[in-house]
Motif scaffolding. Structure first.
Motif, PDB file in Angstrom:
ATOM      1  N   VAL A  32     -31.298 -38.830  49.172  1.00  0.00           N
ATOM      2  CA  VAL A  32     -31.083 -37.525  49.788  1.00  0.00           C
ATOM      3  C   VAL A  32     -32.354 -36.677  49.707  1.00  0.00           C
ATOM      4  CG1 VAL A  32     -29.818 -35.376  49.541  1.00  0.00           C
ATOM      5  CG2 VAL A  32     -28.624 -37.543  49.316  1.00  0.00           C
ATOM      6  N   VAL A  74     -28.613 -36.462  58.557  1.00  0.00           N
ATOM      7  CA  VAL A  74     -28.069 -37.629  57.884  1.00  0.00           C
ATOM      8  C   VAL A  74     -26.911 -37.218  56.986  1.00  0.00           C
ATOM      9  CG1 VAL A  74     -28.598 -39.639  56.478  1.00  0.00           C
ATOM     10  CG2 VAL A  74     -30.422 -38.525  57.749  1.00  0.00           C
ATOM     11  N   VAL A  75     -25.837 -37.986  57.037  1.00  0.00           N
ATOM     12  CA  VAL A  75     -24.753 -37.799  56.081  1.00  0.00           C
ATOM     13  C   VAL A  75     -24.447 -39.154  55.453  1.00  0.00           C
ATOM     14  CG1 VAL A  75     -22.347 -37.154  55.757  1.00  0.00           C
ATOM     15  CG2 VAL A  75     -23.734 -35.915  57.414  1.00  0.00           C
ATOM     16  N   PHE A  76     -24.654 -39.255  54.154  1.00  0.00           N
ATOM     17  CA  PHE A  76     -24.217 -40.435  53.417  1.00  0.00           C
ATOM     18  C   PHE A  76     -22.889 -40.071  52.783  1.00  0.00           C
ATOM     19  CE2 PHE A  76     -28.856 -41.498  53.091  1.00  0.00           C
ATOM     20  CZ  PHE A  76     -28.786 -42.685  53.776  1.00  0.00           C
ATOM     21  N   GLN A  80     -21.041 -41.247  50.573  1.00  0.00           N
ATOM     22  CA  GLN A  80     -20.861 -41.306  49.121  1.00  0.00           C
ATOM     23  C   GLN A  80     -21.800 -40.378  48.365  1.00  0.00           C
ATOM     24  OE1 GLN A  80     -21.193 -44.304  50.969  1.00  0.00           O
ATOM     25  NE2 GLN A  80     -20.166 -45.920  49.865  1.00  0.00           N
ATOM     26  N   ARG A  81     -22.701 -39.731  49.068  1.00  0.00           N
ATOM     27  CA  ARG A  81     -23.631 -38.835  48.376  1.00  0.00           C
ATOM     28  C   ARG A  81     -23.530 -37.460  48.986  1.00  0.00           C
ATOM     29  NH1 ARG A  81     -26.274 -42.529  45.788  1.00  0.00           N
ATOM     30  NH2 ARG A  81     -26.850 -44.483  46.792  1.00  0.00           N
ATOM     31  N   THR A  82     -24.064 -36.487  48.267  1.00  0.00           N
ATOM     32  CA  THR A  82     -24.046 -35.158  48.848  1.00  0.00           C
ATOM     33  C   THR A  82     -25.452 -34.606  48.960  1.00  0.00           C
ATOM     34  OG1 THR A  82     -23.169 -32.928  48.687  1.00  0.00           O
ATOM     35  CG2 THR A  82     -23.637 -34.046  46.614  1.00  0.00           C
ATOM     36  N   THR A  83     -25.698 -33.868  50.035  1.00  0.00           N
ATOM     37  CA  THR A  83     -26.974 -33.172  50.187  1.00  0.00           C
ATOM     38  C   THR A  83     -26.870 -31.771  49.615  1.00  0.00           C
ATOM     39  OG1 THR A  83     -26.133 -32.831  52.393  1.00  0.00           O
ATOM     40  CG2 THR A  83     -28.133 -34.099  52.187  1.00  0.00           C
ATOM     41  N   LEU A  84     -25.660 -31.393  49.229  1.00  0.00           N
ATOM     42  CA  LEU A  84     -25.459 -30.021  48.770  1.00  0.00           C
ATOM     43  C   LEU A  84     -25.829 -29.919  47.302  1.00  0.00           C
ATOM     44  CD1 LEU A  84     -22.009 -29.714  50.482  1.00  0.00           C
ATOM     45  CD2 LEU A  84     -24.151 -28.750  51.298  1.00  0.00           C
ATOM     46  N   TRP A  85     -26.068 -28.711  46.857  1.00  0.00           N
ATOM     47  CA  TRP A  85     -26.454 -28.532  45.459  1.00  0.00           C
ATOM     48  C   TRP A  85     -25.224 -28.248  44.633  1.00  0.00           C
ATOM     49  CZ3 TRP A  85     -29.608 -27.357  49.496  1.00  0.00           C
ATOM     50  CH2 TRP A  85     -30.814 -28.043  49.485  1.00  0.00           C
ATOM     51  N   ASP A 124     -23.109 -42.273  57.574  1.00  0.00           N
ATOM     52  CA  ASP A 124     -22.738 -43.490  56.863  1.00  0.00           C
ATOM     53  C   ASP A 124     -21.391 -43.250  56.181  1.00  0.00           C
ATOM     54  OD1 ASP A 124     -22.662 -45.946  55.698  1.00  0.00           O
ATOM     55  OD2 ASP A 124     -24.494 -45.734  54.522  1.00  0.00           O
ATOM     56  N   LEU A 148     -35.353 -37.747  49.469  1.00  0.00           N
ATOM     57  CA  LEU A 148     -36.482 -38.344  50.174  1.00  0.00           C
ATOM     58  C   LEU A 148     -36.431 -38.119  51.679  1.00  0.00           C
ATOM     59  CD1 LEU A 148     -37.020 -41.700  48.270  1.00  0.00           C
ATOM     60  CD2 LEU A 148     -38.457 -39.669  48.233  1.00  0.00           C
ATOM     61  N   TYR A 149     -35.275 -37.995  52.274  1.00  0.00           N
ATOM     62  CA  TYR A 149     -35.292 -37.808  53.720  1.00  0.00           C
ATOM     63  C   TYR A 149     -35.312 -36.353  54.135  1.00  0.00           C
ATOM     64  CZ  TYR A 149     -30.196 -37.154  53.830  1.00  0.00           C
ATOM     65  OH  TYR A 149     -28.929 -36.703  53.638  1.00  0.00           O
ATOM     66  N   ARG A 150     -35.428 -35.474  53.144  1.00  0.00           N
ATOM     67  CA  ARG A 150     -35.558 -34.063  53.499  1.00  0.00           C
ATOM     68  C   ARG A 150     -37.003 -33.742  53.839  1.00  0.00           C
ATOM     69  NH1 ARG A 150     -32.180 -32.194  48.454  1.00  0.00           N
ATOM     70  NH2 ARG A 150     -30.204 -31.760  49.452  1.00  0.00           N
ATOM     71  N   ASP A 169     -29.209 -41.357  44.413  1.00  0.00           N
ATOM     72  CA  ASP A 169     -29.100 -40.054  45.072  1.00  0.00           C
ATOM     73  C   ASP A 169     -30.458 -39.533  45.520  1.00  0.00           C
ATOM     74  OD1 ASP A 169     -26.415 -39.926  44.894  1.00  0.00           O
ATOM     75  OD2 ASP A 169     -26.339 -38.556  43.182  1.00  0.00           O
ATOM     76  N   ARG A 183     -33.720 -20.071  42.555  1.00  0.00           N
ATOM     77  CA  ARG A 183     -32.499 -20.819  42.295  1.00  0.00           C
ATOM     78  C   ARG A 183     -32.556 -21.490  40.926  1.00  0.00           C
ATOM     79  NH1 ARG A 183     -32.033 -26.468  42.595  1.00  0.00           N
ATOM     80  NH2 ARG A 183     -29.872 -26.956  42.122  1.00  0.00           N
ATOM     81  N   ILE A 234     -36.487 -43.892  54.476  1.00  0.00           N
ATOM     82  CA  ILE A 234     -36.541 -43.994  53.021  1.00  0.00           C
ATOM     83  C   ILE A 234     -36.644 -45.441  52.567  1.00  0.00           C
ATOM     84  CG2 ILE A 234     -35.411 -41.809  52.535  1.00  0.00           C
ATOM     85  CD1 ILE A 234     -32.846 -43.185  52.141  1.00  0.00           C
ATOM     86  N   LYS A 240     -30.804 -46.525  56.105  1.00  0.00           N
ATOM     87  CA  LYS A 240     -31.921 -46.094  55.257  1.00  0.00           C
ATOM     88  C   LYS A 240     -33.255 -46.353  55.943  1.00  0.00           C
ATOM     89  CE  LYS A 240     -29.693 -46.661  50.791  1.00  0.00           C
ATOM     90  NZ  LYS A 240     -29.503 -47.684  49.759  1.00  0.00           N
ATOM     91  N   SER A 248     -25.680 -49.792  55.571  1.00  0.00           N
ATOM     92  CA  SER A 248     -26.385 -48.711  54.882  1.00  0.00           C
ATOM     93  C   SER A 248     -27.879 -48.983  54.820  1.00  0.00           C
ATOM     94  CB  SER A 248     -25.839 -48.539  53.462  1.00  0.00           C
ATOM     95  OG  SER A 248     -24.479 -48.195  53.513  1.00  0.00           O
TER      96      SER A 248
END
Ligand SMILES: Nc1ncnc2c1ncn2[C@@H]1O[C@H](COP(=O)(O)OP(=O)(O)OP(=O)(O)O)[C@@H](O)[C@H]1O
Ligand SMILES: [Mg+2]
Lengths: 335, 289
Positions: free
Chosen positions: B117, A103-105, A107-112, A183, B119-121, B114, B33, A75, A70, A66
Motif C-alpha cells: 500500500v 488500487v484497492v486490495f 485484504q489490505r487497507t490504504t486508510l490510516w 483485488d 509503495l504504490y502511493r 502491507d 498527524r 510494486i 502488483k 494478485s
C-alpha cells in the motif's frame, strides 16, 4: 478519449505482452541445506484493455491474479515481458503512474488505522494534490453513493470489514484515476454492501469512463459488472471473452439440492445425475443451460420431496472442469 | 457528478513553487498527524512521565555516588553530570533510544506485505516515515521530556543555561539528533525486506544505541580509542551532542562543529536509506496475496 496525455496506442489503457513473474522460493531441507524452487506465478500473459472497459480477472486460488495486479501497479517487477499502463511502464515510473491509477486490495487497507475516515481522506487529498473543489465534489459523491456519511468521523480501526472496504474504495477514487484495480473488493461483505459496491462501481465506470480490472471469487460481481472475463489458471490466460461463453466452454452445471422425507438411495432421473448423498439430502447436477422446472417436477413426482434449492455453478467449479485435465501442470520446481 | 479523469498532474501548470508548496503541505500534514497520534494516548504519556522521573532519580543517585568517588569524571562537574542524566531522560523517547518509534510498525508492514500500500502511493516512503517520526519526536519532547526535566530541576541543582541562545541551539541539536535517530532506525527497519524477521537486527541496533548514544554513561567518560570511536559514531548525535550543547561545553564555533557533525551523519544515513529503499523497491518481493 482526449485527456490521454501519453498516447496509449489505440485507446488501450492496459497493455501486457508476454508478462511473466517467477518467484525464487527457498525452503529448508535439513539443518543447513536449502532447496531452491521456482514458482511461476505468472507465466506469459498478454492482453489489452481499452479505455472504459470493466474486466473481470478470475481464477482459482494461487492462479496469479494478485501477482498480476502488483505488477500492474509497479510494486513488483515482471521477470519478463512488457507492461504499459496509460503508456507508462509501471515498474520504472511507479510514482508518476500512481497519480493516474486507483488500487484497492481487499485484504489490505490504504486508510490510516488510528484516524477517522475524514482525516484519512484529507491526507489522500494532500498526497495526490487534489484541488479543493474537485476533492469536495468527489468526496460528496462517494459519501452519498457508498453511504459513508455516518462513518466519516469514526476511526478506521472501529469500522467493520464492509464499512472499511467502502471507505477504501472511496479513497482510491478521490483523485479521479483513469484506471482502477480491484483485488477482491467484495471479499467478506454482506449482500447489501456487495450490492452497494457494485452499483457504485457501475456508476463510476459510466460517469467517468474509468477502466476497471477486477478480481473476485464471486460470480455475481462478474455478472453485474463485467462485459468481459479473463480466466487465469496456473499463471496462464485460459479464457478471454464474455461470461456466457465461459459457461459454454466450461460445460458448467447447476446443482439441484433436494431434501427428502427419509434417506433414499441415489435417485435416478433423466437429465441429471446424483453427485452426492448425505442422509436425506442429495445433490443432482444438471447442465447450466437447461431449465430446472422439468427436473423438479420429475423428482417431486417420484420421490417424497420436502425441500429444494438450486445452486448456480461456482466460478471455481467451471474453471476446475474446464482445465481439470491440466491440473498437473502445477508450478514446476526448479533446481 | 464525478469529474472526468484529470490529465497528467503537475504538467497542467501551477508552477514549480506551487507544487513544492503542496508537497511541503503534505509532509507537514503527516508531521502533525504523527504528533496528534501520540497525543491521544494521555494515560500512556502520564505513566511514561512517571517512569522517566523515577528512572531519572535512580540514575541521579548512582551518578552522585560515582562523581563523589571520581569528581570531574569525563570533565563534568556533579551538577553537569546530573543535568546530563535529566537531558537523557528527556530525550529517551524523543530519540526512541529504547524503541517505541515507527520502526516496529514499518517492519510489521514489510513482513505482512502491507508495505504494498505504501509503495504504490505517490509519496516517498522515507519522506513519509521521516515526517511521521518527527511528529512523534516532537510530541515526546513536549509530553515526555519537559516534565521529567522540571522534576529533576526541582529535586537537584542542575547546571541549566540561562541564555536563550543556548536553549535555541539545544533545540536545533535535538532536531538534528532526531533526524539521525530516524535515519538509523529506517535502515534497521528496511532490513526486514531481506530478513523478514527483523527482530534480531532491531535488538542489536537497540543495544548499540543505548550504549553509543551515551545513555548509560556520557561518552566523554570513556578513555582512549573506545571513547574516540564512540564519540564519532552516529549515535553520539542523539544524546551526547545535544547534552553537551545544553551544558555549554562547546565554545564559539565549536557549537557549529558539533551541529555539523550531526548534520553530516543525518545526510549520510538518509542517503544510505534512500539507496537501500530503491534497491528494496526494485529487487524485493512484496509478501502476501
Ligand atoms: N512473495 C511470494 N513468494 C513466493 N511465491 C509467491 C509470492 N507471492 C505469490 N506467490 C505464489 O505465486 C502464485 C500466485 O499467487 P497470487 O497471490 O497471485 O494468487 P491469486 O490468484 O491472487 O490467488 P487468490 O485467489 O488466493 O488470491 C501462488 O502459487 C503463490 O504461492
Ligand atoms: Mg489474490
Amino acid at each position: 478519449m482526449a485527456e490521454d496525455g501519453t498516447g496509449a496506442a489505440g485507446g488501450d489503457v492496459i497493455e501486457l505482452d508476454g508478462v511473466e513473474k517467477v518467484f525464487d522460493v527457498r525452503r529448508k531441507a535439513g539443518v543447513l541445506r536449502r532447496t531452491r524452487h521456482e514458482v511461476r506465478a505468472v507465466d506469459g500473459i498478454s492482453f489489452t484493455v481499452p479505455r472504459g472497459e470493466v474486466v473481470g480477472y478470475i481464477g482459482p486460488n494461487g492462479a496469479g491474479k494478485s501477482t498480476t495486479i502488483k505488477m500492474l501497479t509497479g510494486i513488483l517487477n515482471p521477470s519478463a515481458g512488457r507492461i504499459r499502463i496509460c503508456g507508462i511502464d509501471p515498474a520504472r515510473e511507479r510514482t508518476r503512474l500512481a497519480r493516474r491509477v486507483g488500487v484497492v486490495f481487499g485484504q489490505r487497507t490504504t486508510l490510516w488505522w488510528d484516524l477517522p475516515l475524514r482525516d484519512s481522506y484529507h491526507l489522500v487529498r494532500r498526497m495526490y494534490r487534489i484541488e479543493q473543489e474537485r476533492y469536495r465534489r468527489n468526496l460528496e459523491a462517494c459519501v452519498e453513493l457508498l453511504d459513508l456519511g455516518p462513518l466519516l468521523d469514526v476511526p478506521v480501526r472501529q469500522l467493520s470489514l464492509g464499512q472499511r472496504m467502502r471507505g477504501d474504495i472511496a479513497a482510491a477514487l478521490l483523485h479521479d484515476p483513469e484506471v482502477l484495480y480491484l483485488d477482491e473488493p467484495t471479499i467478506g461483505l454482506d449482500v447489501i454492501s456487495k450490492t452497494k459496491v457494485r452499483s457504485f462501481l457501475r456508476e463510476v465506470n459510466a460517469e467517468r469512463g474509468t477502466t476497471v480490472l477486477l478480481t473476485t471469487h464471486d460470480l455475481t460481481d462478474i455478472e453485474t459488472l463485467c462485459r468481459r472475463v479473463m480466466v487465469i489458471d496456473h499463471g496462464r490466460l485460459v479464457y478471454d471473452g464474455d461470461l456466457a461463453g465461459l459457461h459454454a466452454v466450461g460445460e458448467s452445471e447447476r446443482t439441484l439440492v433436494v431434501d427428502f422425507a427419509r434417506e433414499l438411495p441415489p435417485v435416478e432421473v433423466a437429465g441429471a445425475r446424483c453427485v452426492k448423498v448425505e442422509g436425506p439430502r442429495q445433490w443432482l447436477a444438471f447442465p447450466a443451460a437447461a431449465s430446472a422446472a422439468p427436473l423438479v417436477a420429475a423428482v417431486a413426482d417420484r420421490y417424497p420431496l420436502v425441500d429444494l434449492s438450486v445452486r448456480e455453478p461456482a466460478i471455481e467449479d467451471v474453471i476446475a472442469r474446464m482445465y481439470g485435465a491440466d491440473a498437473d501442470r502445477t508450478p514446476t520446481p526448479g533446481t | 457528478m464525478l469529474g472526468r479523469p484529470a490529465g497528467v498532474p503537475g504538467r497542467v501548470g501551477g508552477g514549480l513553487r506551487e507544487v513544492r508548496g503542496q508537497v511541503g503541505g503534505f509532509y507537514a500534514a503527516v508531521v502533525v498527524r504523527g504528533f496528534r497520534r501520540y497525543a491521544t494516548y494521555r494515560t500512556a504519556t502520564a505513566a511514561g512521565v512517571f517512569t522517566n522521573s523515577v528512572f531519572g532519580l535512580i540514575v541521579s543517585y548512582s551518578y552522585i555516588a560515582l562523581w563523589d568517588q571520581r569528581p570531574h569524571l569525563g570533565g563534568y562537574s556533579q551538577a553537569q553530570a546530573l543535568t546530563y542524566v535529566w537531558v537523557g531522560q528527556a530525550l529517551l523517547m524523543t530519540m526512541a533510544l529504547m524503541g517505541g518509534g515507527f520502526e516496529d510498525e514499518l517492519m510489521e508492514r514489510i513482513r505482512s506485505g502491507d508495505i504494498a500500500v505504501d509503495l504504490y502511493r505517490p509519496a516517498d516512503l522515507q519522506g513519509w516515515w521521516l515526517s511521521a517520526d518527527l511528529g512523534r519526536s516532537a510530541f515526546h519532547l513536549l509530553g515526555r521530556g519537559v516534565l521529567p526535566m522540571v522534576c529533576g530541576a526541582l529535586v537537584f541543582d542542575l547546571a541549566l543555561p540561562s541564555d536563550a541562545v543556548t536553549w535555541l541551539l539545544f533545540l536545533v541539536a535535538v532536531a538534528l539528533g532526531a533526524v539521525v535517530s530516524f535515519a538509523v532506525r529506517f535502515l534497521v527497519a528496511l532490513s526486514a525486506f531481506w530478513l523478514l524477521d527483523g527482530a534480531g537486527v532491531s535488538q542489536i541496533a537497540w543495544l548499540a544505541g543505548l550504549f553509543f548514544s551515551g545513555m548509560l554513561l556520557p561518552l566523554t567518560v570513556f578513555p582512549g580509542v573506545l571513547g574516540e570511536v564512540a564519540r564519532a559514531l552516529p549515535w553520539a548525535a542523539m544524546l551526547q551532542v545535544p547534552a553537551d550543547v545544553l551544558l555549554g561545553r562547546h565554545r564559539g564555533a565549536g557549537v557549529l562543529t558539533a551541529l555539523a557533525f550531526q548534520a553530516c551523519w543525518g545526510v549520510v544515513l538518509l542517503a544510505a536509506g534512500r539507496l537501500l529503499q530503491s534497491v528494496a523497491a526494485r529487487r524485493v518481493v512484496v509478501q502476501g496475496g
